[in-house]
Design a protein around this motif. Structure first.
Motif, PDB file in Angstrom:
ATOM      1  N   LEU A  77       5.153   7.522  -3.719  1.00 16.78           N
ATOM      2  CA  LEU A  77       5.657   8.239  -4.901  1.00 16.78           C
ATOM      3  C   LEU A  77       6.600   9.358  -4.469  1.00 16.78           C
ATOM      4  CD1 LEU A  77       5.465   8.696  -7.984  1.00 16.78           C
ATOM      5  CD2 LEU A  77       3.528  10.192  -7.538  1.00 16.78           C
ATOM      6  N   MET A  78       6.205  10.084  -3.419  1.00 11.63           N
ATOM      7  CA  MET A  78       7.068  11.160  -2.918  1.00 11.63           C
ATOM      8  C   MET A  78       8.387  10.607  -2.403  1.00 11.63           C
ATOM      9  SD  MET A  78       5.271  13.572  -3.641  1.00 11.63           S
ATOM     10  CE  MET A  78       3.566  13.903  -3.990  1.00 11.63           C
ATOM     11  N   LEU A 133       7.563  20.687  -2.305  1.00  5.39           N
ATOM     12  CA  LEU A 133       7.427  19.610  -1.331  1.00  5.39           C
ATOM     13  C   LEU A 133       8.598  19.632  -0.365  1.00  5.39           C
ATOM     14  CD1 LEU A 133       6.234  17.151  -3.975  1.00  5.39           C
ATOM     15  CD2 LEU A 133       4.958  17.626  -1.901  1.00  5.39           C
ATOM     16  N   ARG A 142       0.835  -1.204   0.000  1.00  5.17           N
ATOM     17  CA  ARG A 142       0.000   0.000   0.000  1.00  5.17           C
ATOM     18  C   ARG A 142       0.870   1.254   0.000  1.00  5.17           C
ATOM     19  NH1 ARG A 142      -5.651  -0.579   0.978  1.00  5.17           N
ATOM     20  NH2 ARG A 142      -5.619   1.656   0.679  1.00  5.17           N
ATOM     21  N   ILE A 143       1.934   1.229   0.808  1.00  8.10           N
ATOM     22  CA  ILE A 143       2.819   2.400   0.864  1.00  8.10           C
ATOM     23  C   ILE A 143       3.496   2.616  -0.489  1.00  8.10           C
ATOM     24  CG2 ILE A 143       4.964   3.281   1.879  1.00  8.10           C
ATOM     25  CD1 ILE A 143       4.047   2.090   4.534  1.00  8.10           C
ATOM     26  N   ARG A 196       2.445   1.964  -3.420  1.00  4.28           N
ATOM     27  CA  ARG A 196       1.538   2.441  -4.468  1.00  4.28           C
ATOM     28  C   ARG A 196       0.838   3.742  -4.114  1.00  4.28           C
ATOM     29  NH1 ARG A 196       4.463  -0.341  -7.190  1.00  4.28           N
ATOM     30  NH2 ARG A 196       4.011  -2.513  -7.601  1.00  4.28           N
ATOM     31  N   SER A 197       1.132   4.293  -2.931  1.00  2.47           N
ATOM     32  CA  SER A 197       0.419   5.493  -2.488  1.00  2.47           C
ATOM     33  C   SER A 197       1.137   6.744  -2.976  1.00  2.47           C
ATOM     34  CB  SER A 197       0.362   5.505  -0.960  1.00  2.47           C
ATOM     35  OG  SER A 197       1.657   5.724  -0.447  1.00  2.47           O
ATOM     36  N   PRO A 198       0.455   7.880  -2.944  1.00  2.00           N
ATOM     37  CA  PRO A 198       1.132   9.144  -3.245  1.00  2.00           C
ATOM     38  C   PRO A 198       2.331   9.358  -2.318  1.00  2.00           C
ATOM     39  CG  PRO A 198      -1.239   9.478  -3.109  1.00  2.00           C
ATOM     40  CD  PRO A 198      -0.986   8.070  -2.670  1.00  2.00           C
ATOM     41  N   PHE A 199       2.196   8.925  -1.080  1.00  2.00           N
ATOM     42  CA  PHE A 199       3.306   9.039  -0.133  1.00  2.00           C
ATOM     43  C   PHE A 199       4.526   8.265  -0.649  1.00  2.00           C
ATOM     44  CE2 PHE A 199       5.432   7.118   3.624  1.00  2.00           C
ATOM     45  CZ  PHE A 199       5.884   8.279   4.234  1.00  2.00           C
ATOM     46  N   TYR A 213       8.899  13.781   4.848  1.00  2.00           N
ATOM     47  CA  TYR A 213       8.681  12.527   4.117  1.00  2.00           C
ATOM     48  C   TYR A 213       9.735  11.492   4.508  1.00  2.00           C
ATOM     49  CZ  TYR A 213       4.995  14.262   1.112  1.00  2.00           C
ATOM     50  OH  TYR A 213       3.801  14.718   0.653  1.00  2.00           O
ATOM     51  N   ARG A 267       9.934   7.991  -3.480  1.00  3.36           N
ATOM     52  CA  ARG A 267      10.789   7.675  -4.630  1.00  3.36           C
ATOM     53  C   ARG A 267      11.331   8.953  -5.248  1.00  3.36           C
ATOM     54  NH1 ARG A 267       8.519   4.541  -8.944  1.00  3.36           N
ATOM     55  NH2 ARG A 267       6.397   4.997  -8.298  1.00  3.36           N
ATOM     56  N   ALA A 268      10.527  10.024  -5.175  1.00  4.09           N
ATOM     57  CA  ALA A 268      10.995  11.303  -5.709  1.00  4.09           C
ATOM     58  C   ALA A 268      12.156  11.842  -4.870  1.00  4.09           C
ATOM     59  CB  ALA A 268       9.849  12.310  -5.729  1.00  4.09           C
TER      60      ALA A 268
END
Lengths: 252, 397
Positions: free
Chosen positions: B223-224, B240, B215-216, B218-221, B245, B226-227
């Motif tokens: 994604l951040m 951001l 879930r983590i 695949r979540s927007p969180f 994060y 990985r960014a």
């Protein structure tokens, strides 16, 4: 009163006076270019605007609020997006993910613990991201790794990432630096298109006169850390002071 | 299903099947055969697989997603173990409060260490976490003796209060009366399969941890996160704040480590300072990289792989080697045994080091990349390789 007001800004690096009493006013909805020969203080000024450098004296007001002392992410959240000289993108992520991130940043702010939602289930955000990719003609590349894009595409992607945030001010740091003529022309076309389709204020720092005169509505000429003149492109072209500053540097 | 995509559901189901059927899958050889020493289906070892699997899954959330390489995660493992044993000493041998407190304690501890360490990135971050972990290790041996019982290690004595212990409660760790060490043995001809309560308790917690990690991811969180790894600079100019994060990822992975530590204590109610040593921190780094950092299933594979090899290789001694090479002429046999003995038993770390080097050089994406390459090669042979698929390298699963 412009959307961006720089007043009496000074910045010294040791003995070097990088910026001396800089005043600048960018009007909402215009494309404002800042030009000047090497070492004129263009990049220093830009770094002051985005919060990377703090000026020694003076004030920088954006949209009625001071940007001084704020961190880059806070300044971005105020509505200033920045395009870098070399495109800064998330090279390990897909093209689509690259534009999803600014979408989330705009909706959720600087931090949100959304660990149990799914990116795939964010309908509006995905639509927004797809739309901006379509706008910059990159929809077919959405699943590619951003790192594998050509330089021109990286620039378009970075542009899309900034635009999707709907910034009040878009800062461009030599967007065509190191580009071939064809790529430069593509970038000019892209910027023109953006200017026509969106109500956006742009401040461009640029070396290339061709780019500046194709886009800008107002031009400020910096030389040795001080603004020489500010005027329309037509008046700048024949200005004797500008010729002097650029002597032999470009075909003004 | 469960709010995750089709492919992730498949991965989850495969892992669930492997975990639940492990007592059978890992015991492919009859109990009395010569190959029985390669069986891994006994409770003690399987518990290690899943517990270290949890540890590595959590570590991967920090290292695999954000790229922050912590060399001090054993501190949270140790803290979790101590917390769990304290629950046994003070309340009862029930594992639920122990496991819960171990997660909470490790999470709080990681807030502290993460807050300070994340002021730096790259190698400086790694060194800071390493320093904190070594500090915890030495404190546990010295000034914190009242809490940790120093060199002896923390354990439960009959004189301990155990305020919540009921009359008929077992005097070993249990789940509401169900003893952790209890097991059913199923004998099928020459085969013997052990189904242990302790293992299934750990396995189910591992599956829950794995599901949360999907879930983590695949979540927007996620994604951040990985960014953060990809381009921290761009992230801050995209409005951001990377610090909270990274800190949240650090705390989550610390809590996972605490859960793993709590489970180690729940299987065997002992906690010693050596659990916090840097070698333990290094081990989870190896597991994650060997399996495939940043992939979902990699850390689980890596943990299983290392724990299996550790168990098998360290069991082999010179006598076993002599029996293997017995057919060879004497001089040659002695030579071979001399060489091979350096790689087994005590020296198995040499084998681990070699395997690690090979993986890092030839399979930078770990075992998962190895699997993907085999899969691609098979598909190509069948001539089903869709054009453009290999060019559009897909984000790590």
């Amino acid at each position: 009163m412009g959307i961006l007001e720089v007043k009496g800004v000074n910045k010294n690096f040791g003995g070097l006076k990088a910026l001396q009493d800089v005043n600048l006013s960018v009007q909402e909805g215009t494309v404002h270019a800042i030009i000047g020969p090497n070492g004129a203080g263009k990049s220093t000024l830009l770094n002051v605007l985005v919060g990377k450098l703090r000026p020694d004296t003076g004030s920088v007001m954006f949209d009625g609020k001071s940007v001084l002392g704020r961190k880059p992410h806070e300044i971005n959240q105020m509505g200033i997006s920045r395009v870098f000289q070399t495109p800064e993108i998330f090279t390990d992520l897909s093209v689509l993910e690259n534009v999803l991130i600014p979408c989330f940043a705009r909706r959720d702010g600087a931090f949100r613990m959304h660990a149990f939602e799914s990116v795939a289930h964010e309908g509006t955000i995905n639509e927004e991201a797809e739309q901006i990719l379509a706008d910059v003609n990159m929809a077919d590349k959405r699943n590619l790794h951003a790192g594998s894009l050509s330089r021109g595409d990286k620039r378009r992607l970075e542009m899309a990432m900034c635009l999707v945030q709907q910034p009040k001010l878009l800062l461009l740091d030599e967007p065509t630096a190191g580009m071939a003529r064809a790529d430069t022309n593509n970038t000019i076309d892209l910027l023109k298109e953006i200017k026509e389709t969106r109500p956006i204020t742009m401040a461009i720092i640029e070396h290339d006169m061709h780019v500046v005169f194709s886009l800008a509505e107002r031009i400020t000429v910096l030389a040795q850390g001080t603004p020489l003149v500010e005027d329309t492109p037509e008046n700048i072209k024949g200005h004797p002071k500008v010729r002097e500053a650029y002597l032999g540097e470009a075909q003004v | 299903m469960l709010g995750i995509g089709k492919r992730d559901t498949t991965i989850l189901l495969v892992v669930a099947f492997m975990a639940l059927a492990a007592p059978i899958i890992l015991n492919p050889f009859p109990a009395n055969s010569a190959m029985a020493q390669f069986n891994a289906g006994y409770p003690d070892l399987m518990q290690r697989f899943v517990i270290f699997g949890i540890f590595a899954i959590g570590f991967n959330i920090l290292f695999g997603l954000t790229g922050y390489l912590s060399f001090g995660h054993a501190a949270f493992l140790g803290a979790g173990s101590y917390a769990a044993v304290w629950m046994f000493k003070l309340l009862s041998f029930n594992v639920i409060p122990a496991v819960l407190l171990s997660i909470v304690v490790a999470a709080l501890f990681s807030v502290l260490i993460g807050f300070i360490s994340l002021r730096r990135s790259g190698i400086y971050f790694s060194i800071l976490t390493l320093a904190f972990a070594q500090m915890s290790y030495n404190l546990a041996y010295s000034v914190l003796t009242p809490l940790t019982n120093g060199e002896t290690g923390l354990q439960v004595y009959t004189s301990d209060p155990q305020y919540l212990r009921g009359e008929g409660d077992p005097i070993v760790t249990h789940l509401f009366g169900l003893e952790m060490r209890a097991k059913e043995t199923l004998e099928l001809g020459p085969w013997a399969f052990d189904f242990s309560v302790g293992y299934y308790f750990c396995a189910i917690l591992m599956l829950i941890s794995f599901y949360i990690s999907i879930r983590i991811f695949r979540s927007p969180f996620g994604l951040m996160l990985r960014a953060v790894k990809s381009n921290n600079h761009r992230l801050s100019y995209t409005g951001l704040n990377s610090r909270p994060y990274a800190l949240t990822a650090f705390i989550i992975s610390g809590a996972y480590a605490g859960l793993a530590g709590g489970l180690l204590a729940a299987m065997d109610p002992l906690a010693g300072a050596e659990r916090m040593q840097w070698t333990a921190s290094g081990e989870v780094v190896l597991m994650t990289i060997l399996g495939g950092a940043g992939t979902l299933i990699g850390p689980v594979l890596g943990a299983g792989f290392i724990k299996y090899c550790e168990n098998i290789f360290s069991k082999i001694n010179e006598n076993v080697l002599h029996s293997w090479f017995a057919a060879l002429p004497d001089g040659l046999e002695t030579g071979l045994v001399w060489v091979a003995s350096k790689f087994v038993g005590e020296g198995w770390h040499l084998t681990l080091g070699l395997m690690f080097m090979l993986v890092v050089i030839f399979l930078p994406g770990g075992l998962v990349e190895g699997g993907q390459r085999i899969g691609r090669a098979l598909r190509r042979r069948r001539g089903q390789d869709e054009p453009g698929r290999s060019a559009a390298k897909e984000p790590a699963e």
